[in-house]
Design an enzyme around this catalytic site. Structure first.
Site, PDB file in Angstrom:
ATOM      1  N   GLY A  11      32.871  51.659  45.822  1.00 50.68           N
ATOM      2  CA  GLY A  11      32.254  52.998  46.179  1.00 50.68           C
ATOM      3  C   GLY A  11      31.668  53.421  47.979  1.00 50.68           C
ATOM      4  N   SER A  12      32.296  52.252  48.356  1.00 49.94           N
ATOM      5  CA  SER A  12      32.213  51.715  50.107  1.00 49.94           C
ATOM      6  C   SER A  12      31.955  53.244  50.630  1.00 49.94           C
ATOM      7  CB  SER A  12      32.187  50.642  50.981  1.00 49.94           C
ATOM      8  OG  SER A  12      34.193  50.865  50.677  1.00 49.94           O
ATOM      9  N   ASN A  13      32.587  53.758  51.128  1.00 47.13           N
ATOM     10  CA  ASN A  13      33.069  55.407  51.337  1.00 47.13           C
ATOM     11  C   ASN A  13      32.330  56.202  50.562  1.00 47.13           C
ATOM     12  OD1 ASN A  13      35.880  55.655  53.224  1.00 47.13           O
ATOM     13  ND2 ASN A  13      36.309  54.724  51.041  1.00 47.13           N
ATOM     14  N   MET A  89      41.634  56.704  41.220  1.00 48.44           N
ATOM     15  CA  MET A  89      42.185  56.167  40.919  1.00 48.44           C
ATOM     16  C   MET A  89      43.821  57.419  40.193  1.00 48.44           C
ATOM     17  SD  MET A  89      42.826  53.736  43.121  1.00 48.44           S
ATOM     18  CE  MET A  89      43.936  53.627  42.558  1.00 48.44           C
ATOM     19  N   ARG A  90      43.196  58.751  40.093  1.00 52.18           N
ATOM     20  CA  ARG A  90      43.402  59.375  39.316  1.00 52.18           C
ATOM     21  C   ARG A  90      44.536  60.476  40.135  1.00 52.18           C
ATOM     22  NH1 ARG A  90      43.866  59.122  34.479  1.00 52.18           N
ATOM     23  NH2 ARG A  90      42.468  57.491  33.534  1.00 52.18           N
ATOM     24  N   ASN A 106      41.265  63.813  50.923  1.00 54.93           N
ATOM     25  CA  ASN A 106      41.815  61.972  49.893  1.00 54.93           C
ATOM     26  C   ASN A 106      41.654  61.019  51.998  1.00 54.93           C
ATOM     27  OD1 ASN A 106      42.114  60.603  48.088  1.00 54.93           O
ATOM     28  ND2 ASN A 106      44.599  60.231  49.230  1.00 54.93           N
ATOM     29  N   HIS A 108      42.857  57.382  52.871  1.00 55.84           N
ATOM     30  CA  HIS A 108      44.528  56.737  53.056  1.00 55.84           C
ATOM     31  C   HIS A 108      43.714  56.186  53.592  1.00 55.84           C
ATOM     32  CE1 HIS A 108      47.812  55.403  50.581  1.00 55.84           C
ATOM     33  NE2 HIS A 108      47.973  55.283  51.951  1.00 55.84           N
TER      34      HIS A 108
HETATM   35  C1  GRF Z   1      39.735  53.140  50.385  1.00 62.42           C
HETATM   36  O1  GRF Z   1      40.238  51.968  51.233  1.00 62.42           O
HETATM   37  C2  GRF Z   1      40.114  54.314  50.326  1.00 62.42           C
HETATM   38  O2  GRF Z   1      41.131  54.651  51.677  1.00 62.42           O
HETATM   39  C3  GRF Z   1      41.043  54.466  49.249  1.00 62.42           C
HETATM   40  O3  GRF Z   1      40.410  53.572  48.465  1.00 62.42           O
HETATM   41  C4  GRF Z   1      39.345  52.573  48.025  1.00 62.42           C
HETATM   42  C5  GRF Z   1      38.279  52.926  48.120  1.00 62.42           C
HETATM   43  O4  GRF Z   1      37.196  52.152  47.986  1.00 62.42           O
HETATM   44  N1  GRF Z   1      41.645  55.528  49.086  1.00 62.42           N
HETATM   45  P1  GRF Z   1      35.263  52.542  48.085  1.00 62.42           P
HETATM   46  O5  GRF Z   1      35.611  52.676  46.573  1.00 62.42           O
HETATM   47  O6  GRF Z   1      35.288  53.416  48.753  1.00 62.42           O
HETATM   48  O7  GRF Z   1      35.284  51.413  48.790  1.00 62.42           O
END
Ligand code: GRF
Length: 188
Positions: A11-13, A89-90, A106, A108
């Site tokens: 969840g860092s994003n 992850m789905r 999304n 990536h």
């Molecule tokens: C990120 O690298 C994103 O690009 C990918 O999954 C990762 C999620 O990281 N889709 P976080 O859970 O947000 O730290």
């Protein structure tokens, strides 16, 4: 504009987006975190930031259609306009994607279409690509595919280890994703 973030892991994003929403830089209300993993660290982050968590476990439903119907009901109940997948992850079904066409984004960790899949940073590093990057895109019916919203190229440096490259990519993600949401929020 009502935003939902979908995440399954760290969840860092999620945190990077929350920060900019809280600072008023993104004109959106972060209404819910949708998470499918009860043990995911992103849940702790959401609770800390007082974001409502909707936990939907796939194993509680007999098939994917029922699982997605439950999610869609939630999205409707909370009047969600935009969905940001952040390490969810789905794979969403074509019917789900169609229902929220151009409303699901999304992030990536590569310069798509290069290095699709769940080991994108390692794949770029291992094959000694000169560069990789980060892509924020709309989700369509193909995995890691769809109209690009923002992309940033990242040069792979000689002194990069995999861990260093991962760190550099994540730092860029944390800027690029809020920036892309900000752009969309301004148009919705
Ligand atoms: C990120 O690298 C994103 O690009 C990918 O999954 C990762 C999620 O990281 N889709 P976080 O859970 O947000 O730290």
């Amino acid at each position: 504009m009502n935003l939902a973030i979908f995440a399954s892991g760290n969840g860092s994003n999620f945190s990077a987006i929350v920060k900019e929403v809280k600072q008023g830089k993104i004109k959106a209300k972060l209404v819910i975190l949708v998470c499918d993993k009860p043990e995911a660290f992103v849940i702790k982050r959401a609770l800390r930031h007082k974001v409502k968590v909707v936990l939907v476990k796939r194993e509680d439903f007999k098939n994917r259609a029922d699982f997605e119907t439950a999610i869609i009901q939630m999205l409707k109940a909370y009047k969600i306009d935009l969905i940001a997948l952040a390490g969810f992850m789905r794979i969403l079904s074509p019917a789900f994607v169609k229902l929220y066409r151009n409303r699901i984004m999304n992030i990536h960790p590569s310069l798509l279409p290069a290095f699709k899949g769940s080991h994108a940073i390692k794949d770029a590093f291992d094959c000694k690509a000169g560069s990789t990057g980060v892509t924020v895109h709309f989700v369509d019916q193909e995995v890691d595919h769809g109209p690009v919203i923002l992309q940033r190229k990242v040069k792979i440096e000689n002194r990069d280890t995999l861990a260093r490259l991962e760190k550099r990519i994540h730092t860029i993600e944390h800027k690029l994703y809020p920036e892309a949401i900000k752009l969309l929020a301004a148009t919705l």
